[in-house]
Design a protein around this motif. Structure first.
Motif, PDB file in Angstrom:
ATOM      1  N   ASP A  44     -79.405  27.314  58.251  1.00 45.43           N
ATOM      2  CA  ASP A  44     -79.949  27.971  57.056  1.00 45.43           C
ATOM      3  C   ASP A  44     -81.265  28.673  57.386  1.00 45.43           C
ATOM      4  N   ASP A  45     -81.195  29.600  58.304  1.00 44.62           N
ATOM      5  CA  ASP A  45     -82.344  30.379  58.762  1.00 44.62           C
ATOM      6  C   ASP A  45     -82.100  31.830  58.371  1.00 44.62           C
ATOM      7  N   PRO A  46     -82.822  32.355  57.368  1.00 43.39           N
ATOM      8  CA  PRO A  46     -82.527  33.701  56.866  1.00 43.39           C
ATOM      9  C   PRO A  46     -82.542  34.778  57.944  1.00 43.39           C
ATOM     10  N   THR A  50     -79.224  36.918  58.744  1.00 46.42           N
ATOM     11  CA  THR A  50     -79.258  38.375  58.569  1.00 46.42           C
ATOM     12  C   THR A  50     -78.833  39.083  59.845  1.00 46.42           C
ATOM     13  N   GLY A  68     -73.349  28.964  51.919  1.00 43.48           N
ATOM     14  CA  GLY A  68     -74.641  29.549  51.584  1.00 43.48           C
ATOM     15  C   GLY A  68     -74.643  30.558  50.460  1.00 43.48           C
ATOM     16  N   ASP A  74     -81.738  26.527  49.448  1.00 41.88           N
ATOM     17  CA  ASP A  74     -81.250  26.635  50.827  1.00 41.88           C
ATOM     18  C   ASP A  74     -80.040  27.553  50.962  1.00 41.88           C
ATOM     19  N   ASP A  75     -79.676  28.233  49.889  1.00 42.93           N
ATOM     20  CA  ASP A  75     -78.559  29.184  49.927  1.00 42.93           C
ATOM     21  C   ASP A  75     -79.119  30.591  50.101  1.00 42.93           C
ATOM     22  N   HIS A  76     -79.011  31.109  51.322  1.00 48.35           N
ATOM     23  CA  HIS A  76     -79.637  32.392  51.664  1.00 48.35           C
ATOM     24  C   HIS A  76     -78.629  33.522  51.887  1.00 48.35           C
ATOM     25  N   THR A  77     -77.341  33.218  51.915  1.00 43.21           N
ATOM     26  CA  THR A  77     -76.376  34.185  52.438  1.00 43.21           C
ATOM     27  C   THR A  77     -76.309  35.456  51.614  1.00 43.21           C
ATOM     28  N   GLN A  79     -78.632  36.982  49.782  1.00 41.71           N
ATOM     29  CA  GLN A  79     -79.784  37.844  50.050  1.00 41.71           C
ATOM     30  C   GLN A  79     -79.751  38.365  51.474  1.00 41.71           C
ATOM     31  N   CYS A  80     -79.318  37.539  52.417  1.00 40.15           N
ATOM     32  CA  CYS A  80     -79.240  37.988  53.808  1.00 40.15           C
ATOM     33  C   CYS A  80     -78.225  39.106  53.974  1.00 40.15           C
ATOM     34  N   ASN A  83     -79.852  42.194  52.713  1.00 38.91           N
ATOM     35  CA  ASN A  83     -80.844  42.662  53.682  1.00 38.91           C
ATOM     36  C   ASN A  83     -80.169  43.335  54.880  1.00 38.91           C
TER      37      ASN A  83
END
Length: 264
Positions: A44-46, A50, A68, A74-77, A79-80, A83
């Motif tokens: 879970d590392d944006p 990305t 995610g 912790d759900d970044h997918t 937005q990633c 991006n």
């Protein structure tokens, strides 16, 4: 087309949860005569998510991204993905309607009033925020949709939701990629040989048979066969049969001791 999968989540990398997506994706593809070309795991590392998604969008491959896409910190997918594409997130109208429908269903099941303006219900609408231009993937389990942008498809981490959604994508979006002929493997157990001495034979077979891959799986402590090499070929059934016959002939020419033959 090539098919790949990205599996997202710290819980997989830490060992808190065992990944079940990779074997299921392989099985779903094989049922349709398709082979998986690649797979990647990412936490879970944006920034890392990305980067992987930017590469996936640029690849032209069909890519499944699992995990995610919820609405917790912790759900970044989602937005990633936005991006990686260089577009904003926007509330998808159809996804919004399905979330509202789910809220109504839950209220009815619990015998409570339907209150779409309540703070927690408004927060749930975040699960319908997708990169601008996305299309939805229906979720038969609870109606909370996934989404697709081009050939990259995003589903939740929960198998009970993700797997029917992946099936839907394969059958609705890529029926032309299905093949009645599944990929085939033929191999033989080889005793008392070194991979280095067999490499020229393997290279010659790959060079001669287009679309056939040769594989070598050495083992030093197999419970049944002990020290051995499983040597084989994989690809379409016709070329594989011919390539395997040549492989056996070449092994016999080397004086190799051959064990059981395997077909998958």
């Amino acid at each position: 087309m090539n098919f790949g999968v990205i599996i997202i989540g710290d819980e997989i990398l830490s060992g808190k949860r065992e990944d079940k997506h990779l074997p299921k994706v392989i099985a779903l593809l094989n049922e349709r005569g398709i082979a998986l070309s690649w797979a990647r795991y990412v936490g879970d590392d944006p920034a890392r998510i990305t980067a992987h998604l930017r590469e996936a969008f640029a690849s032209g491959d069909v890519v499944f991204s699992c995990g995610g896409i919820g609405a917790t910190p912790d759900d970044h997918t989602r937005q990633c993905a936005a991006n990686a594409l260089g577009v904003p997130l926007a509330l998808h109208p159809q996804a919004r309607d399905l979330i509202l429908e789910r809220m109504r269903d839950i209220a009815a099941e619990q015998g409570l009033p339907y209150e779409p303006e309540r703070a927690d219900n408004l927060h749930r609408l975040n699960m319908g925020m997708f990169p601008e231009g996305a299309q939805i993937i229906p979720n038969p389990y609870n109606k909370i949709a996934g989404f697709s942008v081009g050939h990259v498809h995003f589903v939740p981490g929960f198998p009970v939701m993700a797997w029917p959604m992946l099936q839907w994508v394969l059958d609705e979006r890529y029926p032309g990629e299905h093949s009645a002929e599944r990929p085939r493997e033929q191999s033989v157990i080889v005793f008392g040989a070194m991979e280095s001495t067999l490499t020229p034979l393997m290279e010659a077979i790959e060079a001669r048979f287009d679309g056939v891959k040769v594989f070598s799986l050495p083992s030093v402590d197999h419970p049944q066969w002990g020290r051995h090499i499983e040597l084989g070929v994989k690809g379409a059934a016709g070329p594989v049969a011919e390539a395997f016959a040549e492989l056996l002939a070449g092994l016999r020419g080397h004086g190799a001791q051959l064990g059981p033959e395997l077909v998958r």
